[in-house]
Enzyme design. Structure first.
Site, short mmCIF file in Angstrom:
data_model
loop_
_atom_site.label_atom_id
_atom_site.label_comp_id
_atom_site.label_asym_id
_atom_site.label_seq_id
_atom_site.Cartn_x
_atom_site.Cartn_y
_atom_site.Cartn_z
N ALA A 133 0.92 -1.34 0.20
CA ALA A 133 -0.03 -0.06 -0.24
C ALA A 133 0.92 1.27 -0.03
CB ALA A 133 -0.91 0.05 1.19
N ARG A 183 -7.24 6.98 -3.50
CA ARG A 183 -6.45 8.24 -2.98
C ARG A 183 -6.65 9.65 -3.74
NH1 ARG A 183 -2.62 8.53 0.50
NH2 ARG A 183 -1.22 9.77 -0.64
#
Ligand code: SF4
Lengths: 500, 74
Positions: A65, A96
């Site tokens: 991640a 994101r």
């Protein structure tokens, strides 16, 4: 809620710790602390960057991640392959909000999910052949991509695939860089190691590609490092730097390109926003290319002005004047924003729990609005982050490192802040408790929050969350205490509603 | 032996960085710190000590070096 004293905060920590078994309590106690500004060194009061305790709920991510999601993912003209089973990439896809310009699927690939989709046979027989085939497919389907990064998921490290060999061979064939990244999720204690691994892979595979090549330099070349352009943050920062006379050569990694990264070693100064995720590469460039770096903070007018001046101090009078000009130009706008929102937000309290930078960086912005941060904590910070945080936070405020779901809930129940700044995993838990929450990872689908333009949006959003009328309507009418002298009629109406 | 990096901070003090463990700390004491002899035993803010082979003052900081751990605080 009014401020807690040091003793009260300590008692609160002890009370929360009580439910744990002995060993767990001892471990967790090291991660919780009452802030003391006189402490020079965070290690004396708080432990960080340690393995999470098995059995508790942590909100940390994995190394994959940190590499794929944070550092590499936003580099828009490269294809980032999630190498391994499909879930890791698919469930984190486009989460994101790194904004970028370009035509997705043609010359930019930011929100797409590329994966080698491992099946049982790939685990049993190895996936190197599949990787080679996949690179060929990418080259055929997306000829405008500038390079590929191979982001290893857990199984790659476990079955011992040689992604480096495949990458080197394929890179020669297609004539574009292919970067193998050994960011298997099981490495390290959190996404933080993923950042480090990703930085190292940029260092080893990308950064020196244009060494020795000509570059039309100016004395005012800088690069923005560690700004992921969440909701347009990097754009709101970049215009300020350009306005003061600097030339922004590259932007890492939000809205960034491979070429920008390759050109970074040519700049005069690296401007580092997210220290936690990109200090590694900045250190490397400082040593190898002699480029100094500077941490800055573009949240809230106070910190922006401080940072602009600190940046300008590295340059000549032309830039220094430029910085003053920018600060003066935005001053009236900022005063208007503060005049509008400060009376509405004055004295409100906030508790934060975010990743590796914002728990300290946004404190100034809240203070500009007259708000007070009474507790803060990081998911994956290191001791040096806490060193920096201690000075920013008030005395006797609460610090929590890698807080567990239980701890965070208890702290917030007891300290009753007017606002919580955290992530999606926390959002609905606290909103159902009647406490407004703004997501401080994704800006709650708003933003930008960086720069002067961002501050106006930040102030509006915080006001919107706190002043929302819904928070006073949490108790249904039939459960409200009847006011003195109230007749029975409204209660009947309430009961009727309940049946319906 | 560990690979470390020594940096000069903005205020002129030395800072210590151990990439392998992502560990950063201030150097509070250094045995030799003159232009012809630099290094030796260094003490970190957290109490840990390392040993750098004494050498001429590096021309440029930051610099990556090999250092021996004498006593880590953790
Ligand atoms: S820990 Fe492993 S399996 Fe889980 S998301 Fe990360 S890389 Fe994928």
């Amino acid at each position: 809620m009014s401020e807690l004293t040091r003793e009260e905060t300590e008692a609160l920590i002890q009370e929360v710790l009580e439910v744990y078994p002995d060993k767990a309590r001892r471990d967790r106690a090291k991660h919780l602390a009452v802030n003391d500004q006189s402490v020079e060194q965070s290690k004396k009061c708080i432990t960080s960057n340690r393995k999470s305790l098995p059995g508790v709920m942590t909100v940390r991510g994995c190394a994959y991640a940190g590499s794929k999601g944070v550092v590499w993912g936003p580099i828009k003209d490269m294809v980032h392959v999630s190498h391994g089973p499909i879930g890791c990439g698919q469930y984190s896809r486009a989460g994101r909000r790194n904004y970028y310009v370009g035509t997705t699927g043609v010359d930019t690939f930011g929100t797409m999910n590329f994966t080698s989709d491992f099946q049982e046979k790939d685990i049993v027989f190895g996936g190197d052949k599949k990787l080679a085939r996949l690179i060929g497919e990418i080259e055929m389907l997306f000829p405008l991509h500038r390079g590929i990064s191979v982001q290893s998921e857990c199984p790659i490290g476990l079955i011992g695939d040689d992604i480096e060999a495949v990458s080197k061979k394929a890179a020669k064939e297609i004539g574009k860089p292919i970067v193998p990244v050994r960011c298997e999720g099981f490495r390290g204690v959190s996404q933080s190691l993923g950042h480090h691994i990703a930085n190292d892979s940029i260092r080893d595979w990308v950064l020196d590609r244009r060494d020795g090549q000509a570059f039309a330099a100016t004395p005012y070349d800088v690069s923005i490092i560690g700004d992921y352009n969440i909701g347009g943050d990097a754009w709101a920062s970049r215009i300020l730097l350009e306005e003061m006379g600097l030339r922004v050569v590259s932007q890492w990694a939000g809205d960034g390109t491979l070429a920008e990264i390759e050109m970074t070693p040519k700049v005069k100064l690296n401007l580092l926003h997210c220290y936690r995720s990109m200090n590694y590469i900045s250190r490397h460039m400082e040593e190898k290319y002699g480029i100094p770096w500077l941490e800055y903070n573009f949240f809230g007018p106070t910190k922006i002005a401080e940072s602009l001046r600190a940046i300008a101090a590295h340059f000549d009078d032309h830039i220094r004047e430029g910085a003053e000009r920018v600060i003066a130009r935005y001053q009236p706008t900022m005063e208007a924003v503060i005049a509008h929102y400060k009376p509405r937000l004055q004295g409100k309290t906030v508790m934060l729990y975010v990743g590796g930078l914002r728990p300290r960086h946004v404190i100034g912005a809240y203070e500009d609005l007259g708000m007070q941060v009474i507790g803060t904590g990081y998911e994956f910070a290191h001791n040096d982050d806490y060193d920096r945080t201690i000075k920013e936070m008030g005395n006797a405020t609460l610090l929590y490192d890698d807080a567990t779901g239980f701890e965070l809930e208890e702290f917030i129940k007891r300290m009753k802040p007017d606002l919580v700044g955290s992530g999606i995993k926390e959002k609905y838990v606290f909103q159902k408790m009647g406490i407004p929450l703004r997501q401080m990872h994704s800006w709650d689908y708003s933003g930008p929050y960086h720069g002067y333009d961002g501050f106006a949006i930040f102030a509006r959003d915080m006001d919107m969350a706190i002043s929302n009328p819904c928070w006073s309507k949490q108790t249904p009418p039939w459960k409200k205490q009847p006011e003195s002298g109230a007749s029975t009629a409204p209660r009947e109406a309430g009961e009727l509603k309940k049946v319906a | 032996m560990a690979n470390i990096m020594v940096r000069k901070t903005a205020v002129g003090t030395y800072s210590f960085y151990l990439p392998k463990r992502d560990f950063e700390d201030a150097i509070v004491a250094m045995e030799f710190d003159s232009s012809d002899k630099w290094g030796g035993e260094i003490r970190l803010n957290n109490g840990g000590t390392y040993y750098i082979e004494p050498q001429a003052l590096p021309a440029r900081f930051p610099i990556s070096l090999r250092a021996r751990r004498l006593d880590a605080a953790e």
